[in-house]
Design an enzyme around this catalytic site. Structure first.
Site: not given
Ligand code: IVH
Length: 668
Positions: A111, A113, A115, A225, A312, A406, A409, A424, A430
């Protein structure tokens, strides 16, 4: 019929129509009829609250109530599957099973898989009672309220289908590609961070505190399942799932019983390309021994069943050496870790940098400098590091730690509750944040200074000429040229470009000043509602949220922006230089409330104005231009040649049709 019977009958009918639409993909009634029945049921339920039922189809719209999730222990632990990546691994699995079963015949159920993220659903007497996420496999979050909004998950099982009194069914919650693309488009418009892939989007959605948000995001679910004390112990996985399908669940596409290893390999081969036509993301094939008795005989290792394995698909993946982790700081201050690697060929391009997303992802990978890492190009565009080949790890390598300060900066990074990213906080000093804001300000859809670009901004910034957008307005030709007199011509263009921004309408100024989450469209809405920068600055949360399309997040961001005195100072300076801080006279005089609250569909071909002009006219008069005809449509502005299907829909919904002349007369 008693009210109770009527309610029950409507619920059964609506469940059936949901099933036809979301599971079978074969609706048998129109959306309009469906909505009518739903309203009828809503009315009855309101009248007879004693018959309320959390599994009524009316409950699928979710609620705005804030919820926190309760941790629940799984009755049976939720294990994962061992992964394999090639034909030999699959053959090895097949042979292990054969040996384990000591020569007995067996079948393998193959079957998809999926994701997404795994979910465990419990049904008692045919009704959904609980939905729990995988969590750590032992305990998960109770997300029942959110799961109820997923239309393809039955709240009540189909009658007469012989389901056990109590059982658990597990599967995967997914965001279909189409919903994912739509969601990211909307987020891009609002300048919100995009989801990297449908799995992250589904996971973010399912954990939302607000079930109404979940209801709107169009999640889907496939179940794979079946478990429970009442599931016959001499049964078969494939047959169990076919049964589950008859109870109303969506099960794996193309599920197949394989008698030989050749059947298994042919299945894998077929779906390796065919999966690209599926509406949801898949990342492999799952192979399971079909007989439950044989499954028990084979048993489990500590982590996964011996009777199943995941193959996979080859996401385009490569293995290369990690040399360094660097960090990128964006306009908003978000810090993204980036893996710098030995260049490697991947899906047709040379890759040497890959995203590591955030500190959690990095920690989970357990990266060490010098590791051989796997890089993949999956559903997303930017390659990412997905794992480390620990067998190749040399002793003495140093583990990568996420930075504390950071890189640009030196400010100490912060992490907001509930957010994955580090930020940051030093927005005023910055450099990439400062430059990013200036680049946004000059961009085409904002102030449109095309004589300036990222390199010039960088150059001026480094030479100390600009620190914020208001400094653009005091730039002189002499400043820009400095010692280089050859620059006079281009310097003149920059000065002229800046000057020309004094004509830029207020709406675009609202966009240009860079309030977080305020994109082009939102800026327009805010400008039209508040009409001046002063009014926008003084707007309360409530007033902001009254604007259609402005929710809590945007409203908070606007308030926060003006609470920062640095921003107020910049805006005041811009006003002093003559930047438009209110809607133009022309715009103001053209504005009316004549179409306030009206949702108007434009259809057909027009004589007096173009479609875009009509759209602008509608908006100027307080109305909203919408695309699809529904019962919320106030009227259709119809030109010549309006499509017959639209006409029919309008008639069936009783939506009136207004001609071009009638419309213009309305506004006189
Ligand atoms: S069976 C004990 N079947 O893959 C066996 N899992 O690492 C339980 N998954 O966490 C899993 N599609 O979230 C199974 N058809 C499928 C699946 C599937 C996706 C996910 C599941 C699990 C992970 C396995």
């Amino acid at each position: 019929m008693s009210p109770k019977e009527e309610i029950e009958q409507l619920r059964r009918e609506l469940d059936q129509h949901n099933y036809n639409y979301y599971v079978l993909n074969q609706p048998t009634i129109s959306d309009f009829e469906f909505d009518q029945k739903m309203h009828q049921l809503e009315d009855l339920e309101m009248f007879y609250p004693q018959y309320a039922d959390p599994n009524s189809p009316t409950q699928r719209v979710g609620s705005d109530l804030n919820q926190s999730f309760k941790a629940v222990a799984h009755k049976y632990p939720m294990l994962s599957l061992a992964n394999t990546y090639n034909e030999q691994d699959v053959r090895d699995f097949y042979n292990r099973v054969k040996e384990g079963l000591e020569g007995e015949d067996f079948e393998i159920c193959a079957e998809m898989k999926y994701d997404g993220l795994s979910i465990s659903l419990t049904y008692v007497d045919g009704a959904l009672v609980q939905a729990v996420t995988r969590g750590d496999g032992v305990k998960g979050d109770d997300v029942t309220n959110n799961v109820r909004t997923i239309r393809s998950i039955p709240l009540k099982l189909r009658e007469g289908s012989g389901y056990p009194h109590e059982f658990e069914i597990r599967g995967e919650i997914l965001m279909p590609w189409t919903s994912f693309e739509k969601l990211n488009e909307e987020r891009a418009k609002r300048e919100e961070p995009l989801f990297a892939n449908p799995r992250n989007a589904a996971s973010g959605t399912l954990k939302s505190q607000n079930s109404r948000v979940v209801a709107e995001r169009g999640l889907d679910a496939y179940l794979y399942y079946l478990l429970g004390d009442e599931i016959p112990s001499d049964g078969f996985h494939y047959e169990n799932l076919q049964q589950a399908a008859s109870w109303g669940f969506k099960i794996s596409q193309g599920m197949k019983k394989c008698k030989t290893i050749e059947d298994v390999l042919a299945f894998i081969d077929y779906w390796d390309t065919e999966r690209k036509n599926l509406p949801v993301a898949t990342d492999g094939i799952v192979l399971k021994v079909n007989s439950l008795r044989q499954q028990r005989h084979l048993g489990f290792t500590a982590k996964s069943p011996r009777w199943a394995i995941a193959y996979k698909f080859k996401a385009e993946r490569a293995c290369t050496r990690l040399n360094e982790v660097t960090y990128q700081v964006g306009r908003t201050g978000a810090v993204t870790p980036v893996a710098n690697m030995d260049p490697v060929q991947l899906a047709g391009t040379m890759v040497k940098r890959a995203s590591l997303h955030n500190a959690d992802v990095m920690e989970e990978l357990d990266l060490h400098i010098g590791d051989m890492v796997y890089v993949e190009k999956g559903g997303e565009i930017i390659p990412k590091v997905v794992g480390v080949d620990k067998t190749q790890r040399q002793p003495g390598l140093q583990k990568v730690q996420f930075i504390k300060t950071c890189p640009e900066c030196g400010a100490e990074l912060v992490r907001f509750e509930g957010e994955a990213a580090h930020y940051c906080p030093n927005d005023s000093a910055c450099p990439p944040q400062i430059k990013g804001r200036i680049e946004h300000f000059i961009s085409r859809k904002a102030m449109n200074i095309d004589s300036l670009g990222p390199e010039t901004v960088d150059d001026y910034y480094k030479r100390g000429l600009i620190h914020d957008v208001s400094d653009l307005y005091t730039l002189t030709i002499a400043d820009i040229c400095g010692v280089n007199k050859n620059r006079v011509k281009s310097a003149q263009k920059v000065v002229d470009g800046v000057k020309s921004t004094l004509q830029v309408p207020f709406e675009r100024v609202v966009f240009a000043i860079g309030i977080r989450f305020v994109g082009e469209t939102t800026a327009k809405l805010l400008a039209r509602r508040f009409k001046s920068m002063d009014a926008l600055r003084n707007a309360t949360m409530e007033q902001l949220m009254e604007v259609d399309g402005v929710g809590q997040v945007i409203a908070e961001s606007v308030v926060k922006y003006f609470q920062d005195l640095k921003n107020v100072e910049i805006v005041e300076k811009l006003a002093g230089f003559g930047v438009q801080m209110q809607l133009s006279e022309e715009h103001l005089s053209e504005q009316t409330d004549k179409l306030a609250g009206k949702n108007i569909v434009i259809s057909g071909v027009f004589q007096h104005h173009s479609r875009d002009e009509y759209k602008a006219i509608i908006e100027q008069n307080g109305g909203k231009n919408v695309s699809g005809i529904s019962k919320k449509t106030s009227f259709i502005l119809a030109g010549d040649n309006m499509g017959p299907s639209k006409l029919e829909k309008a008639q069936s919904l009783g939506v009136s049709i207004v001609s071009e002349e009638e419309f213009l007369a309305m506004l006189k």
